[in-house]
Every structure is written in structure tokens, then in C-alpha cells.
Design a protein around this motif. Structure first.
Motif, PDB file in Angstrom:
ATOM      1  N   MET A 150       0.822  -1.210   0.000  1.00 32.68           N
ATOM      2  CA  MET A 150       0.000   0.000   0.000  1.00 32.68           C
ATOM      3  C   MET A 150       0.856   1.260   0.000  1.00 32.68           C
ATOM      4  O   MET A 150       0.851   2.051   0.943  1.00 32.68           O
ATOM      5  CB  MET A 150      -0.955  -0.037   1.193  1.00 32.68           C
ATOM      6  N   PHE A 163      -6.615   2.254  10.135  1.00 34.44           N
ATOM      7  CA  PHE A 163      -5.458   2.432   9.267  1.00 34.44           C
ATOM      8  C   PHE A 163      -4.967   3.862   9.415  1.00 34.44           C
ATOM      9  O   PHE A 163      -5.764   4.779   9.597  1.00 34.44           O
ATOM     10  CB  PHE A 163      -5.808   2.152   7.791  1.00 34.44           C
ATOM     11  N   MET A 215       0.266   3.420   3.637  1.00 29.65           N
ATOM     12  CA  MET A 215      -0.791   3.086   4.585  1.00 29.65           C
ATOM     13  C   MET A 215      -0.299   2.035   5.573  1.00 29.65           C
ATOM     14  O   MET A 215       0.346   1.064   5.196  1.00 29.65           O
ATOM     15  CB  MET A 215      -2.003   2.566   3.820  1.00 29.65           C
ATOM     16  N   ASP A 264      -8.286   6.930  -3.931  1.00 25.26           N
ATOM     17  CA  ASP A 264      -7.320   6.398  -4.865  1.00 25.26           C
ATOM     18  C   ASP A 264      -7.706   4.940  -5.003  1.00 25.26           C
ATOM     19  O   ASP A 264      -7.435   4.126  -4.104  1.00 25.26           O
ATOM     20  CB  ASP A 264      -5.904   6.556  -4.297  1.00 25.26           C
ATOM     21  N   MET A 308      -5.722   1.942  -4.140  1.00 25.68           N
ATOM     22  CA  MET A 308      -5.260   1.785  -2.755  1.00 25.68           C
ATOM     23  C   MET A 308      -6.359   1.191  -1.877  1.00 25.68           C
ATOM     24  O   MET A 308      -6.846   1.814  -0.930  1.00 25.68           O
ATOM     25  CB  MET A 308      -4.779   3.135  -2.227  1.00 25.68           C
ATOM     26  N   TRP A 309      -6.766   0.005  -2.235  1.00 29.71           N
ATOM     27  CA  TRP A 309      -7.670  -0.786  -1.401  1.00 29.71           C
ATOM     28  C   TRP A 309      -6.873  -1.996  -0.940  1.00 29.71           C
ATOM     29  O   TRP A 309      -6.129  -2.576  -1.728  1.00 29.71           O
ATOM     30  CB  TRP A 309      -8.849  -1.330  -2.222  1.00 29.71           C
ATOM     31  N   CYS A 310      -7.042  -2.405   0.299  1.00 30.71           N
ATOM     32  CA  CYS A 310      -6.488  -3.706   0.682  1.00 30.71           C
ATOM     33  C   CYS A 310      -7.526  -4.531   1.430  1.00 30.71           C
ATOM     34  O   CYS A 310      -8.220  -4.030   2.297  1.00 30.71           O
ATOM     35  CB  CYS A 310      -5.192  -3.565   1.475  1.00 30.71           C
ATOM     36  N   ARG A 322      -3.607  10.199  -5.162  1.00 28.43           N
ATOM     37  CA  ARG A 322      -2.179  10.527  -5.210  1.00 28.43           C
ATOM     38  C   ARG A 322      -1.907  11.734  -6.116  1.00 28.43           C
ATOM     39  O   ARG A 322      -0.807  12.281  -6.084  1.00 28.43           O
ATOM     40  CB  ARG A 322      -1.372   9.308  -5.673  1.00 28.43           C
ATOM     41  N   ALA A 366      -1.050  18.781   2.098  1.00 28.67           N
ATOM     42  CA  ALA A 366      -1.504  17.471   1.596  1.00 28.67           C
ATOM     43  C   ALA A 366      -1.454  16.433   2.698  1.00 28.67           C
ATOM     44  O   ALA A 366      -0.600  16.482   3.579  1.00 28.67           O
ATOM     45  CB  ALA A 366      -0.609  17.028   0.440  1.00 28.67           C
ATOM     46  N   SER A 367      -2.380  15.507   2.656  1.00 26.95           N
ATOM     47  CA  SER A 367      -2.364  14.382   3.610  1.00 26.95           C
ATOM     48  C   SER A 367      -3.093  13.207   2.974  1.00 26.95           C
ATOM     49  O   SER A 367      -3.657  13.324   1.875  1.00 26.95           O
ATOM     50  CB  SER A 367      -3.046  14.790   4.925  1.00 26.95           C
ATOM     51  N   PHE A 368      -3.053  12.082   3.633  1.00 26.03           N
ATOM     52  CA  PHE A 368      -3.871  10.939   3.228  1.00 26.03           C
ATOM     53  C   PHE A 368      -4.721  10.528   4.422  1.00 26.03           C
ATOM     54  O   PHE A 368      -4.271  10.608   5.569  1.00 26.03           O
ATOM     55  CB  PHE A 368      -3.000   9.756   2.775  1.00 26.03           C
ATOM     56  N   GLY A 369      -5.937  10.127   4.154  1.00 22.72           N
ATOM     57  CA  GLY A 369      -6.825   9.645   5.205  1.00 22.72           C
ATOM     58  C   GLY A 369      -7.370   8.281   4.807  1.00 22.72           C
ATOM     59  O   GLY A 369      -7.300   7.900   3.636  1.00 22.72           O
ATOM     60  N   THR A 370      -7.891   7.548   5.768  1.00 22.62           N
ATOM     61  CA  THR A 370      -8.309   6.175   5.468  1.00 22.62           C
ATOM     62  C   THR A 370      -9.733   5.906   5.937  1.00 22.62           C
ATOM     63  O   THR A 370     -10.275   6.607   6.785  1.00 22.62           O
ATOM     64  CB  THR A 370      -7.412   5.158   6.202  1.00 22.62           C
ATOM     65  N   CYS A 382     -11.531   2.337   7.410  1.00 27.56           N
ATOM     66  CA  CYS A 382     -11.274   0.956   7.827  1.00 27.56           C
ATOM     67  C   CYS A 382     -12.621   0.292   8.074  1.00 27.56           C
ATOM     68  O   CYS A 382     -13.421   0.795   8.869  1.00 27.56           O
ATOM     69  CB  CYS A 382     -10.453   0.958   9.112  1.00 27.56           C
ATOM     70  N   LEU A 410     -11.038  -4.331   5.485  1.00 26.49           N
ATOM     71  CA  LEU A 410     -10.839  -3.612   4.226  1.00 26.49           C
ATOM     72  C   LEU A 410     -10.299  -2.238   4.570  1.00 26.49           C
ATOM     73  O   LEU A 410     -10.874  -1.533   5.404  1.00 26.49           O
ATOM     74  CB  LEU A 410     -12.162  -3.468   3.464  1.00 26.49           C
ATOM     75  N   GLY A 411      -9.188  -1.891   3.954  1.00 31.21           N
ATOM     76  CA  GLY A 411      -8.611  -0.560   4.140  1.00 31.21           C
ATOM     77  C   GLY A 411      -8.648   0.197   2.825  1.00 31.21           C
ATOM     78  O   GLY A 411      -8.370  -0.381   1.768  1.00 31.21           O
ATOM     79  N   ILE A 412      -9.000   1.468   2.887  1.00 34.63           N
ATOM     80  CA  ILE A 412      -9.080   2.322   1.699  1.00 34.63           C
ATOM     81  C   ILE A 412      -8.368   3.630   2.013  1.00 34.63           C
ATOM     82  O   ILE A 412      -8.580   4.203   3.075  1.00 34.63           O
ATOM     83  CB  ILE A 412     -10.556   2.594   1.341  1.00 34.63           C
ATOM     84  N   MET A 413      -7.517   4.056   1.100  1.00 31.60           N
ATOM     85  CA  MET A 413      -6.777   5.297   1.328  1.00 31.60           C
ATOM     86  C   MET A 413      -7.287   6.398   0.415  1.00 31.60           C
ATOM     87  O   MET A 413      -7.517   6.173  -0.764  1.00 31.60           O
ATOM     88  CB  MET A 413      -5.292   5.045   1.084  1.00 31.60           C
TER      89      MET A 413
END
Lengths: 285, 285
Positions: free
Chosen positions: A161, A213, A276, B158, B161-163, B193, B211-215, B217, B273-276
Motif C-alpha cells: 500500500m 489504518f 498506509m 485512490d 489503494m484498497w487492501c 495521489r 496534503a495528507s492521506f486519510g483512510t 477501515c 478492508l482498508g481504503i486510502m
């Protein structure tokens, strides 16, 4: 549970990426604030209930997270371990330089922690299980030294990720190499998504697990330089490079291309890297 | 800048996933708290400086985020738009049921917002640009209606960016299908991204971007059910299913396998399941 560790047939490895300057520099970017945000609300509540909280930080490396976590325990104490006595010397110097007095460091194997059952209120590990071939064994050991009603908190990368922008073939090649080296060292490439599964395998009930996450974002010029230069350092010297060349995972020419790609990425204003991490907070029954 | 939109040669599409019950149910899980955490500290500071803050929420859909964002503006007001008048009826009903009085809803095209230049203090969009073929044009339009010194805040998935855990072939197949349908509808699979890159293309300077990334869960039994049933709904009816079958992206048999895989995933206690998502807060110059 007893103070002897569970017998296992899984072969056990140890941390495989080494402690070269580039690796350590990269680790020392990490603080409680940018790497344990998921744990801090739990920690604040635990300190309110018990100001003399005892916290264990397993696999602390050069101890920047340990030292900043200790600030949340003004009347408590934090014990930090690592498999390497050499890196703990650096961790002690870092804590001393910051004037942190409530941290002690001790060399220890995460699979066989030298502490009695139920001797800590909170047991934490950050990017430790992902380097281990038997992460569930290490989790059982973390649970063993946690008192009933205490917390085990773990944050682990999920190496699949990562997202880059711009995406270039050489950066994608680097990402595959980083995953391949992690696997060649006996580590885990999908640890983040498996944390719930691992803690259930270690005997925890689902109702006692809080999963989330968290991310790292490298996008400002300073953060791009910090990340990019650490990756260039890994490519130019140290165990990632030697493992890649030894095992044939990459050639010298490919590595040179990757170095150039990181240099270009550092210079690119629209460049971004997102990573991630999986996170769990477990209440020990 | 003027109130007419920039001319562009990029073909423009619109939101492609429809408003079926399964899709709306899935969207209505979203709140300001679980989907705009990156924005809330900025919003609180802005409200302190100006209690009568005017906020625009672009592409609000059924408006659960709009209604919960409005609670942060007790003396301010929020205008929410969507391309679909039908979904806005649902959004109005949701806001009324919650007793939210400072929100108004108006049908509008994100590429041609019916507002004067500089008419809002904060302009927000959540999972809107990722559905558009010309996201930079929509960003320019959001910037146009923001006052100098105001904020534009965007959060976009994105889709790469799934897990999943457990990873099963049918779930991986579902993920590829979701990406393929997004692309077939003219949307973006790597929007998260690219946000920094998009806002720079829209004329913003790098120093004005955070900028940042959030998730997200999905791991508790309740969240697994909410997510999994929404995905099963999409597979059984609506535009994702029809697009997949029309374009040959999946067969009925494959879709049936995916439904079974989600049913199994919902039942699995270790499932995650994680998503970014990418996030940017832009200060308008």
C-alpha cells in the motif's frame, strides 16, 4: 500463560534492514505524533486513570518514538527494547539530549521478552512485526507481559500500500524491490491488513480489538528530501543494496536508475508518496 | 478570474455510478467526522475568526457530510450542490430530519457553479473529482467561487489503494472491476495521489497546499455488513452491474462469485478492508 515463550515450529528471523545511517535517519523522522496518533487518545485516558503508567516499547530502534511517547507519561515510565545493543546506545543518547528521564533501554528479543507476566499497562510496537517471520508469536509475547485490562498497540506497514506520484517505471521497480527484499529477509509484505487476523490468532477476541489504518504522506519539499534521500542512501550502501545484489533481485544498473528516479522525485513539486499502515489497539482480557 | 468557466478541450462527463439504494446507503455511512477529519481543525479556526462563515459543499449527494459539517457552523451557513435534483430531495429530507436549519441545497454542475466569484469562505468536495474526466477544470471552478484567503478542501479516493483481508480471487476480481467501471465512466482511478498535481495545474502554488492521506477501515461486524451489503447491492442491481455486463467487463457468473465472496467476507471475523484517500487543503491566494 507462563514466562516461557510458546514453542513454535515457524522458523524465526530477526530484523533484516540493518542500522546504516540512511536507515536510521529515515527511522528518526518518526515521533509519537506522526506515528502513534491512533494510540494517543487511549494513552491519555490510561494516564488519567493511573498517572504512574508503565509502558513497554518493543523494537524501539533509535528510540525517537519512545522518547516522544514518554512525554505523555510525566509520572510514569517507559521501557524500550531492541534486538541491537548498538542502536540502543543511539536511543539513549537521543533521550538524554532531549532531557527525557523516564525511559530506560534494554536489549531484548521480541520473541522472548525478559519481563514477568502482566508487568506492563501498555505494550507498544511500531513497524516490528512486519520484519518478523513469526509475528503471531511476538504478539503472544507482548500479550503475556501486559496486565489484564491493559493495552497492546501495534502499527505495521502494508508494503503493497504505497502510492507514488509521478509514477515512473524506476520508482515502481524500486517499490517491487523493497517488497522483494522484505520477503527475502523473512518479513511480511501485507502485515497492515493482517493485524486483526494476527491478534485473533494470538488468542484475542474480536470484541477486544479496535482496528484502524493510518498514513504517512511525503509531499512537502522537506518531507520529499527526508524520504528520498533515505531511499537513495539504502540504494547506495547497506543491507538493502547488498541483499538486492546478492540475490539477483536487482542489478547495479537498475539500482543506478532508481537513484536517479528518487533524485528527480525530490525535485518535483507535485510529487507525493502515500503509505498506509494497519493499526490495532487490543484490550487484554 | 471571471464568472464564466474556463474553456477546455477535455471531454467532460458526469457522475457515473447512479443513485440506487445500495449506492446511497453506502454514501450515507459518511459523516464530517469519518470523512473530513483533515478539514475540521481548519474549519474550527476559520469559524473562530468569522462565526458567520459561508461554506459550499460541491457534489454533496445525499448530504450526510453536508448536514454534519453544518453543525460546525452554528452561526454560519452551508450551501450544498449536486448534479442530481432527485438526490438533493433526499438530502433535504435528511437535513430536515436532523433539525439542521443552516443548509440549503441547489442543483448545479461542478464545472459551472451558479455562484459569483469569491462568494464562499470554504469550498469543499468529497469523492467528486474522482468521478470527473476533467478534475482540474472543476478545481478551477471551486477556486473561482472561493474568496482570496479562503480554503478549498478536497478528499478523493485512490481506487488502486484498497487492501482486503482475506484476499480471495473473487474479491480481487471485484476490485479490478470497480476500477474498470470507474475508468469506463470517465472517472479517475488514481485521484488520491494526484491531488497535489491537480491543484498545481489549477494554478495554486505549492506553498499554499497542505496534503495528507486519510483512510477508511471496515473491520467491525457492523462496518463489514455496511460495506459488504452495499457492494452486493451494486453487483445485483444498478449502474455498476449494467456497465459491467454491457461492456463485457464481467459475466453474470463472475458477478455471482463476487456476491458470494462478499457474503463470506461479511461473516469472517478477521476480515478487514482498508481504503486510502488523498486530501488537500488549499489556501486561495
Amino acid at each position: 500463560m507462563s514466562t516461557t515463550t510458546t514453542t513454535t515450529t515457524t522458523p524465526r528471523n530477526t530484523y533484516g534492514l540493518g542500522y546504516e545511517a540512511s536507515q536510521v535517519q529515515h527511522h528518526e523522522w518518526r515521533t509519537a505524533e506522526n506515528s502513534t496518533a491512533y494510540l494517543l487518545p487511549h494513552l491519555r485516558r490510561a494516564v488519567e486513570q493511573n498517572p504512574g503508567l508503565r509502558v513497554l516499547d518493543v523494537g524501539a530502534g533509535s528510540g525517537t518514538i519512545s522518547a516522544s511517547l514518554a512525554a505523555y507519561l510525566p509520572e510514569g515510565e517507559l521501557v524500550a527494547t531492541d534486538i541491537s545493543e548498538a542502536i540502543l546506545e543511539r536511543a539513549r543518547a537521543h533521550a538524554a539530549a532531549r532531557g527525557v528521564r523516564n525511559v530506560t533501554f534494554r536489549a531484548a528479543d521480541a520473541y522472548a521478552l525478559p519481563f514477568a507476566d502482566a508487568s506492563f499497562d501498555v505494550v507498544h510496537a511500531h513497524q516490528v512485526l512486519c520484519h518478523l517471520s513469526a509475528p503471531v508469536d511476538a504478539l503472544r509475547e507482548m500479550l503475556r507481559v501486559t496486565r489484564p485490562g491493559g493495552l497492546v498497540a501495534v502499527r505495521e506497514s502494508d508494503m503493497r500500500m504505497w502510492c507514488f506520484w509521478p509514477e515512473t517505471p524506476a520508482l515502481e521497480r524500486f517499490h517491487r524491490l523493497a517488497v522483494d527484499v522484505m520477503l527475502a529477509n523473512g518479513g511480511q509484505d501485507k502485515g497492515g491488513r493482517q493485524l486483526v487476523s494476527w491478534v485473533l490468532d494470538a488468542g484475542v477476541k474480536r470484541d477486544d480489538v479496535e482496528a484502524s489504518f493510518g498514513t504517512w504522506c511525503y509531499s512537502t519539499p522537506e518531507d520529499r528530501r527526508a524520504w528520498g534521500e533515505a531511499m537513495i542512501g539504502r540504494l547506495k550502501e547497506g543491507r538493502m543494496r547488498s541483499k538486492a545484489l546478492e540475490t539477483g533481485l536487482a542489478t547495479e544498473e537498475e539500482i543506478e536508475e532508481m537513484v536517479k528516479a528518487w533524485e528527480e522525485w525530490i525535485r518535483t513539486d507535485s510529487a507525493t508518496l502515500g503509505i498506509m499502515n494497519g493499526e490495532v489497539v487490543v484490550k487484554k482480557a
